[in-house]
Design an enzyme around this catalytic site. Structure first.
Site, PDB file in Angstrom:
ATOM      1  N   HIS A 111     -15.567   5.765  12.130  1.00 43.38           N
ATOM      2  CA  HIS A 111     -16.564   6.167  11.135  1.00 43.38           C
ATOM      3  C   HIS A 111     -16.997   7.613  11.376  1.00 43.38           C
ATOM      4  O   HIS A 111     -17.116   8.404  10.432  1.00 43.38           O
ATOM      5  CB  HIS A 111     -17.803   5.264  11.207  1.00 43.38           C
ATOM      6  CG  HIS A 111     -17.560   3.844  10.831  1.00 43.38           C
ATOM      7  ND1 HIS A 111     -18.001   2.803  11.603  1.00 43.38           N
ATOM      8  CD2 HIS A 111     -16.935   3.293   9.761  1.00 43.38           C
ATOM      9  CE1 HIS A 111     -17.671   1.654  11.013  1.00 43.38           C
ATOM     10  NE2 HIS A 111     -17.010   1.932   9.898  1.00 43.38           N
ATOM     11  N   LYS A 148     -25.252 -11.215   4.363  1.00 40.48           N
ATOM     12  CA  LYS A 148     -24.407 -10.877   5.502  1.00 40.48           C
ATOM     13  C   LYS A 148     -25.273 -10.737   6.748  1.00 40.48           C
ATOM     14  O   LYS A 148     -26.189  -9.928   6.790  1.00 40.48           O
ATOM     15  CB  LYS A 148     -23.666  -9.566   5.206  1.00 40.48           C
ATOM     16  CG  LYS A 148     -22.598  -9.233   6.196  1.00 40.48           C
ATOM     17  CD  LYS A 148     -21.789  -8.032   5.733  1.00 40.48           C
ATOM     18  CE  LYS A 148     -20.626  -7.766   6.644  1.00 40.48           C
ATOM     19  NZ  LYS A 148     -19.839  -6.615   6.189  1.00 40.48           N
ATOM     20  N   ARG A 182      -7.629   2.030   6.562  1.00 39.44           N
ATOM     21  CA  ARG A 182      -6.836   1.780   7.760  1.00 39.44           C
ATOM     22  C   ARG A 182      -5.509   1.140   7.416  1.00 39.44           C
ATOM     23  O   ARG A 182      -4.506   1.422   8.043  1.00 39.44           O
ATOM     24  CB  ARG A 182      -7.591   0.843   8.717  1.00 39.44           C
ATOM     25  CG  ARG A 182      -8.823   1.436   9.343  1.00 39.44           C
ATOM     26  CD  ARG A 182      -9.555   0.379  10.093  1.00 39.44           C
ATOM     27  NE  ARG A 182      -9.760  -0.738   9.153  1.00 39.44           N
ATOM     28  CZ  ARG A 182     -10.650  -1.691   9.296  1.00 39.44           C
ATOM     29  NH1 ARG A 182     -11.386  -1.740  10.346  1.00 39.44           N
ATOM     30  NH2 ARG A 182     -10.780  -2.636   8.401  1.00 39.44           N
ATOM     31  N   SER A 184     -15.330  -2.412  12.996  1.00 40.98           N
ATOM     32  CA  SER A 184     -16.591  -2.932  13.524  1.00 40.98           C
ATOM     33  C   SER A 184     -16.425  -4.379  13.978  1.00 40.98           C
ATOM     34  O   SER A 184     -16.999  -4.786  14.990  1.00 40.98           O
ATOM     35  CB  SER A 184     -17.691  -2.832  12.462  1.00 40.98           C
ATOM     36  OG  SER A 184     -17.967  -1.487  12.178  1.00 40.98           O
TER      37      SER A 184
END
Length: 156
Positions: A17, A41, A90, A128
């Site tokens: 990040h 979440k 990614r 993460s």
């Protein structure tokens, strides 16, 4: 002055990040890192803690502001006067999802572009979720997150 918004949950904020934030600042004068708050979440760290840690991790960068936000990112970016959203990629799967989101955001706010950054090779597999898994099993997260974030997470 060109402003971009870099939204994400950032739970936790990784070196990947940080790399994307630094690279985005080469193209934009200001970058607002927006810590998304998702009601459904559950997160490892509170939004206040994530904001504070990201501020510390980016305090060496000129033109960065960190804030929390709940709601539609495109509307948030528009309210700030942003011309672009920053997203990291990614994997090919990331592109499929992010492309759909970019089209949706552009339909809501036509003047808002999405700029994709491929992660640097050193961080291509860092996420993460991976960091949270390593932490859960008492592994060493220092290769994946800025030092102050590793320190804070290892205290939790």
């Amino acid at each position: 002055m060109k402003l971009a918004v870099y939204p994400g949950t950032f739970d936790p904020f990784t070196l990947g990040h940080l790399d994307i934030a630094q690279r985005a600042l080469r193209l934009f004068d200001q970058l607002v890192i927006t810590v998304a708050v998702h009601v459904e979440k559950s997160t490892l760290l509170s939004s206040e803690t994530r904001i504070h840690l990201i501020e510390k991790a980016t305090d060496h960068l000129n033109g960065v502001r960190v804030m929390g936000f709940e709601g539609l990112v495109a509307q948030h970016a528009k309210s700030l006067g942003a011309c672009a959203l920053i997203r990291g990629l990614r994997t090919p799967g990331d592109f499929d999802y992010e492309s759909q989101m970019a089209h949706t955001n552009r339909r809501m706010v036509p003047e808002l572009d999405t700029v994709f950054f491929h992660t640097s090779a050193a961080h291509a597999l860092t996420s993460s979720s991976l960091v949270r898994d390593i932490l859960r099993w008492n592994g060493d997260i220092r290769p994946f997150v800025p030092p102050m974030i590793a320190e804070a997470l290892m205290k939790e």
